[in-house]
Design a protein around this motif. Structure first.
Motif, PDB file in Angstrom:
ATOM      1  N   ALA A 287      16.741  49.878  -7.278  1.00 45.29           N
ATOM      2  CA  ALA A 287      15.420  49.653  -6.680  1.00 45.29           C
ATOM      3  C   ALA A 287      14.333  50.382  -7.450  1.00 45.29           C
ATOM      4  CB  ALA A 287      15.433  50.115  -5.220  1.00 45.29           C
ATOM      5  N   VAL A 288      14.621  51.612  -7.862  1.00 46.58           N
ATOM      6  CA  VAL A 288      13.640  52.370  -8.648  1.00 46.58           C
ATOM      7  C   VAL A 288      13.400  51.697  -9.995  1.00 46.58           C
ATOM      8  CG1 VAL A 288      13.191  54.572  -9.790  1.00 46.58           C
ATOM      9  CG2 VAL A 288      14.165  54.546  -7.489  1.00 46.58           C
ATOM     10  N   ALA A 289      14.483  51.197 -10.607  1.00 46.11           N
ATOM     11  CA  ALA A 289      14.346  50.535 -11.907  1.00 46.11           C
ATOM     12  C   ALA A 289      13.522  49.250 -11.795  1.00 46.11           C
ATOM     13  CB  ALA A 289      15.735  50.225 -12.465  1.00 46.11           C
ATOM     14  N   LEU A 290      13.671  48.524 -10.698  1.00 48.46           N
ATOM     15  CA  LEU A 290      12.913  47.285 -10.508  1.00 48.46           C
ATOM     16  C   LEU A 290      11.464  47.568 -10.138  1.00 48.46           C
ATOM     17  CD1 LEU A 290      15.576  45.256  -8.494  1.00 48.46           C
ATOM     18  CD2 LEU A 290      14.659  44.626 -10.742  1.00 48.46           C
ATOM     19  N   GLY A 291      11.248  48.545  -9.288  1.00 52.51           N
ATOM     20  CA  GLY A 291       9.904  48.877  -8.831  1.00 52.51           C
ATOM     21  C   GLY A 291       9.519  48.141  -7.556  1.00 52.51           C
ATOM     22  N   GLN A 292       8.565  48.699  -6.848  1.00 54.59           N
ATOM     23  CA  GLN A 292       8.151  48.158  -5.555  1.00 54.59           C
ATOM     24  C   GLN A 292       7.602  46.746  -5.655  1.00 54.59           C
ATOM     25  OE1 GLN A 292       5.034  50.371  -3.640  1.00 54.59           O
ATOM     26  NE2 GLN A 292       4.931  49.001  -1.866  1.00 54.59           N
ATOM     27  N   ASP A 293       6.807  46.464  -6.669  1.00 53.19           N
ATOM     28  CA  ASP A 293       6.164  45.154  -6.761  1.00 53.19           C
ATOM     29  C   ASP A 293       7.197  44.037  -6.893  1.00 53.19           C
ATOM     30  OD1 ASP A 293       3.713  46.352  -6.557  1.00 53.19           O
ATOM     31  OD2 ASP A 293       3.263  46.281  -8.706  1.00 53.19           O
ATOM     32  N   ALA A 294       8.211  44.247  -7.716  1.00 57.09           N
ATOM     33  CA  ALA A 294       9.243  43.222  -7.909  1.00 57.09           C
ATOM     34  C   ALA A 294      10.048  43.025  -6.633  1.00 57.09           C
ATOM     35  CB  ALA A 294      10.165  43.609  -9.057  1.00 57.09           C
ATOM     36  N   LEU A 295      10.354  44.121  -5.956  1.00 59.76           N
ATOM     37  CA  LEU A 295      11.120  44.025  -4.713  1.00 59.76           C
ATOM     38  C   LEU A 295      10.313  43.323  -3.626  1.00 59.76           C
ATOM     39  CD1 LEU A 295      12.742  47.571  -4.667  1.00 59.76           C
ATOM     40  CD2 LEU A 295      13.906  45.397  -5.073  1.00 59.76           C
ATOM     41  N   ARG A 296       9.038  43.682  -3.515  1.00 60.14           N
ATOM     42  CA  ARG A 296       8.204  43.046  -2.498  1.00 60.14           C
ATOM     43  C   ARG A 296       8.042  41.552  -2.792  1.00 60.14           C
ATOM     44  NH1 ARG A 296       3.941  45.881  -3.027  1.00 60.14           N
ATOM     45  NH2 ARG A 296       2.812  44.445  -4.386  1.00 60.14           N
ATOM     46  N   ALA A 297       7.827  41.213  -4.048  1.00 62.92           N
ATOM     47  CA  ALA A 297       7.647  39.804  -4.407  1.00 62.92           C
ATOM     48  C   ALA A 297       8.896  38.997  -4.064  1.00 62.92           C
ATOM     49  CB  ALA A 297       7.331  39.681  -5.895  1.00 62.92           C
ATOM     50  N   GLU A 298      10.070  39.560  -4.331  1.00 62.33           N
ATOM     51  CA  GLU A 298      11.307  38.839  -4.020  1.00 62.33           C
ATOM     52  C   GLU A 298      11.507  38.727  -2.513  1.00 62.33           C
ATOM     53  OE1 GLU A 298      14.669  36.666  -5.357  1.00 62.33           O
ATOM     54  OE2 GLU A 298      12.836  37.379  -6.336  1.00 62.33           O
ATOM     55  N   ALA A 299      11.232  39.815  -1.790  1.00 61.30           N
ATOM     56  CA  ALA A 299      11.360  39.779  -0.338  1.00 61.30           C
ATOM     57  C   ALA A 299      10.444  38.725   0.269  1.00 61.30           C
ATOM     58  CB  ALA A 299      11.055  41.161   0.249  1.00 61.30           C
ATOM     59  N   GLU A 300       9.240  38.618  -0.256  1.00 67.37           N
ATOM     60  CA  GLU A 300       8.284  37.642   0.279  1.00 67.37           C
ATOM     61  C   GLU A 300       8.725  36.212   0.015  1.00 67.37           C
ATOM     62  OE1 GLU A 300       4.532  38.907  -1.323  1.00 67.37           O
ATOM     63  OE2 GLU A 300       4.267  40.455   0.223  1.00 67.37           O
ATOM     64  N   LYS A 301       9.478  35.989  -1.055  1.00 69.50           N
ATOM     65  CA  LYS A 301      10.009  34.648  -1.305  1.00 69.50           C
ATOM     66  C   LYS A 301      10.980  34.226  -0.206  1.00 69.50           C
ATOM     67  CE  LYS A 301       9.587  34.969  -6.344  1.00 69.50           C
ATOM     68  NZ  LYS A 301      10.336  35.069  -7.623  1.00 69.50           N
ATOM     69  N   TYR A 302      11.627  35.196   0.409  1.00 71.29           N
ATOM     70  CA  TYR A 302      12.573  34.903   1.492  1.00 71.29           C
ATOM     71  C   TYR A 302      11.901  34.855   2.860  1.00 71.29           C
ATOM     72  CZ  TYR A 302      16.618  35.540  -1.597  1.00 71.29           C
ATOM     73  OH  TYR A 302      17.571  35.415  -2.591  1.00 71.29           O
ATOM     74  N   GLY A 303      10.611  35.226   2.938  1.00 69.96           N
ATOM     75  CA  GLY A 303       9.900  35.144   4.206  1.00 69.96           C
ATOM     76  C   GLY A 303       9.346  36.445   4.732  1.00 69.96           C
ATOM     77  N   PHE A 304       9.644  37.565   4.090  1.00 71.96           N
ATOM     78  CA  PHE A 304       9.064  38.840   4.509  1.00 71.96           C
ATOM     79  C   PHE A 304       7.542  38.787   4.341  1.00 71.96           C
ATOM     80  CE2 PHE A 304      13.403  40.175   3.993  1.00 71.96           C
ATOM     81  CZ  PHE A 304      13.572  41.292   4.804  1.00 71.96           C
ATOM     82  N   ASN A 305       6.842  39.499   5.212  1.00 70.33           N
ATOM     83  CA  ASN A 305       5.375  39.603   5.183  1.00 70.33           C
ATOM     84  C   ASN A 305       4.676  38.272   5.428  1.00 70.33           C
ATOM     85  OD1 ASN A 305       5.737  42.312   4.554  1.00 70.33           O
ATOM     86  ND2 ASN A 305       5.460  42.008   2.363  1.00 70.33           N
ATOM     87  N   ASN A 306       5.397  37.298   5.963  1.00 73.23           N
ATOM     88  CA  ASN A 306       4.820  35.978   6.237  1.00 73.23           C
ATOM     89  C   ASN A 306       4.551  35.874   7.740  1.00 73.23           C
ATOM     90  OD1 ASN A 306       4.236  33.248   6.644  1.00 73.23           O
ATOM     91  ND2 ASN A 306       5.654  32.565   5.069  1.00 73.23           N
ATOM     92  N   ALA A 307       3.286  35.984   8.111  1.00 76.83           N
ATOM     93  CA  ALA A 307       2.914  35.986   9.523  1.00 76.83           C
ATOM     94  C   ALA A 307       2.800  34.582  10.101  1.00 76.83           C
ATOM     95  CB  ALA A 307       1.595  36.725   9.715  1.00 76.83           C
ATOM     96  N   SER A 308       2.992  33.548   9.283  1.00 77.22           N
ATOM     97  CA  SER A 308       2.780  32.176   9.756  1.00 77.22           C
ATOM     98  C   SER A 308       4.075  31.497  10.213  1.00 77.22           C
ATOM     99  CB  SER A 308       2.143  31.334   8.637  1.00 77.22           C
ATOM    100  OG  SER A 308       3.040  31.190   7.545  1.00 77.22           O
ATOM    101  N   ILE A 309       5.196  32.182  10.154  1.00 80.42           N
ATOM    102  CA  ILE A 309       6.463  31.559  10.527  1.00 80.42           C
ATOM    103  C   ILE A 309       6.565  31.440  12.042  1.00 80.42           C
ATOM    104  CG2 ILE A 309       8.979  31.814  10.519  1.00 80.42           C
ATOM    105  CD1 ILE A 309       8.735  33.144   7.802  1.00 80.42           C
ATOM    106  N   ASP A 310       6.763  30.218  12.520  1.00 85.18           N
ATOM    107  CA  ASP A 310       7.091  29.964  13.918  1.00 85.18           C
ATOM    108  C   ASP A 310       8.118  28.846  13.944  1.00 85.18           C
ATOM    109  OD1 ASP A 310       5.755  27.211  14.553  1.00 85.18           O
ATOM    110  OD2 ASP A 310       4.186  28.363  13.554  1.00 85.18           O
ATOM    111  N   ILE A 311       8.894  28.781  15.045  1.00 81.64           N
ATOM    112  CA  ILE A 311      10.043  27.863  14.983  1.00 81.64           C
ATOM    113  C   ILE A 311      10.186  26.835  16.110  1.00 81.64           C
ATOM    114  CG2 ILE A 311      11.426  29.459  13.610  1.00 81.64           C
ATOM    115  CD1 ILE A 311      12.767  30.413  16.150  1.00 81.64           C
ATOM    116  N   PRO A 312       9.275  26.532  17.017  1.00 77.30           N
ATOM    117  CA  PRO A 312       7.884  26.956  17.118  1.00 77.30           C
ATOM    118  C   PRO A 312       7.658  28.237  17.920  1.00 77.30           C
ATOM    119  CG  PRO A 312       8.318  25.299  18.754  1.00 77.30           C
ATOM    120  CD  PRO A 312       9.605  25.484  17.995  1.00 77.30           C
TER     121      PRO A 312
END
Length: 486
Positions: A287-312
């Protein structure tokens, strides 16, 4: 006809057209907004007079309106209420209260949605009584029952998804509650029931599958390894130093692997071995080698930090930190601790993205809205949330997750005759607090039919002695078996 009489007739006609237009506009176009307005007491009274549509899972009606034996025309009734409570929620106009699908699909169930415009016009013209439409779900009653039984008395949640479509196949939470007790027409009685539920220490009204956030523990290592592969800088055979303790960068705080030992033999350990044995130290270093930005970007691709998800149903937003973190805090996120939080639905989405060749589908619970005459008024389609990783990297991740179940830390999810891909996780809280136990994975690994995420709170009743492989993984196994046996 005299000119004055003709003029008067035209004025009367114009007034009639205006009156007809205004009432039609209110009854048809504004019906949905008016019914949703909490200040509209008339809608409250009228809601008892409307035969509300049914909520249907498979061939099972799990919520419908039945004739009432009191002064009201209809009362809401729920089948297997404890099992379906996190899905249906409850409806009680006496309290002006709606939860679950009763709330999120209220316009459709009450017959006031835009898609029901023509039905409302027809009802007005023909004088038919107002009636809501039926909501047909993606959930499978057999899988829901398997998940409910498998979770049992554990405090937590289970979510099952169809990875190729995002359709929710099961959603259970425990402890649950009796939705029928919240639908009675006695205000004093239902208020007492509500107060009891609100004051219960275990929060039975919470839908832990989508409303409760916990550190995801080692299940988040899937996101970390995914980010590593996506960066092009690492492969499963990339190595890191393999000490028994690791001092977090810039601090004097040391962390250990789950057993206090090195991650297997040798001075170096591969990413593949670290994931298979679920070791914390190499993942913190990665995680340290990748850095926060890379980890956050990957997490967001899976749906993290996405406030628009409803099912409904509305879903609480899972989070990877957006504010700058120091290196020691980034290291903690490498094994799902620190500031990372997730719902069971979110961790199901991570596994589903891997299972679906790297494409994350938006989860959904509703297939169709159908009128009482069986006319389909609205159809909900599969939607791509976005690509989290390439199909090649997804295949690599699947292989690593198979090893995790076959001869690693998630062996409790093994199913005879099938390859299962999975990952366990154990989330720590306070120094003496019980762990939160996790599992997420899918089967069959070569052609995934179902993704299951399990979250068990309070260490499964065993405090810090409960293990994810001993409690969470076997729960997921039973749910996957229910799908594979169909």
């Amino acid at each position: 006809m005299t000119r004055e009489l003709r003029r008067l007739s035209l004025i009367m006609l114009a007034m009639f057209v205006a009156l007809f237009g205004a009432t039609s506009w209110i009854q048809v176009v504004q019906a949905g907004d008016l019914s949703e307005n909490p200040l509209n007491k008339r809608a409250l009274y009228d809601s008892f007079e409307v035969q509300r549509g049914s909520i249907i899972a498979g061939d099972t009606v799990i919520a419908d309106s039945v004739p009432s034996d009191d002064v009201y025309a209809w009362q809401r009734q729920y089948a297997d209420p404890q099992m379906w409570a996190p899905v249906t929620g409850y409806m009680n106009p006496l309290l002006n209260s709606l939860t679950g699908l009763e709330q999120s699909m209220n316009k459709e169930l009450s017959g006031t949605a835009n898609s029901q415009f023509l039905s409302r016009v027809d009802q007005i013209i023909t004088g038919q009584p107002a009636r809501g439409s039926n909501v047909l779900l993606t959930l499978d009653p057999a899988i829901q029952k398997a998940a409910f039984d498998a979770l049992g008395t554990y405090q937590g949640a289970v979510v099952a998804l169809e990875p190729k479509t995002g359709r929710v196949l099961a959603m259970v939470t425990s402890p649950s509650y009796d939705t029928n007790a919240m639908a009675v027409h006695n205000a004093q009685q239902v208020n007492e029931t509500y107060d009891q539920l609100m004051n219960a220490a275990v929060n039975p009204l919470d839908n832990r599958a989508i409303d409760t956030l916990n550190p995801p523990g080692s299940t988040f290592k899937l996101v970390v390894v995914s980010a590593a592969l996506a960066s092009g800088k690492f492969t499963p055979d990339s190595t890191f130093p393999n000490p028994a303790t690791y001092t977090l960068p810039g601090t004097s705080t040391s962390i250990r692997n789950f057993d206090g030992n090195t991650c297997g033999p040798g001075d170096q350990v591969t990413i593949a071995t670290a994931l298979r044995l679920s070791c914390n130290i190499p993942m913190a270093q990665l995680a340290v080698a990748l850095g926060q930005d890379a980890l956050r970007a990957e997490a967001e691709k899976y749906g993290f930090n996405n406030a628009s998800i409803d099912i409904p149903l509305g879903v609480v937003t899972s989070a990877y930190p957006t504010g700058a973190l120091s290196a020691d805090k980034v290291a903690l996120t490498g094994f799902g601790q620190g500031s990372v939080t997730a719902t069971p639905l979110q961790m199901a989405m991570v596994a589903a993205g891997i299972a679906n060749g790297g494409m994350v589908m938006k989860p959904r619970m509703v297939d169709r809205v159908v009128a009482p005459d069986l006319t389909v008024q609205e159809t909900f389609t599969d939607t791509e949330l976005g690509r989290a990783l390439s199909s090649t990297d997804a295949a690599t991740m699947t292989s690593l997750m198979i090893s995790n179940v076959r001869d690693g830390a998630a062996s409790g999810a093994t199913i005879d005759g099938f390859d299962v891909a999975g990952k366990t996780g154990t989330a720590e809280h306070g120094p003496s607090d019980p762990y939160t136990l996790w599992f997420t994975g899918f089967a069959p690994a070569n052609d995934p039919k179902v993704v299951v995420a399990v979250m068990v709170e309070n260490g499964g009743g065993l405090g810090q002695s409960g293990t994810s492989n001993g409690i969470a993984a076997p729960i997921a196994k039973k749910v996957m078996e229910a799908v594979l046996s169909r």
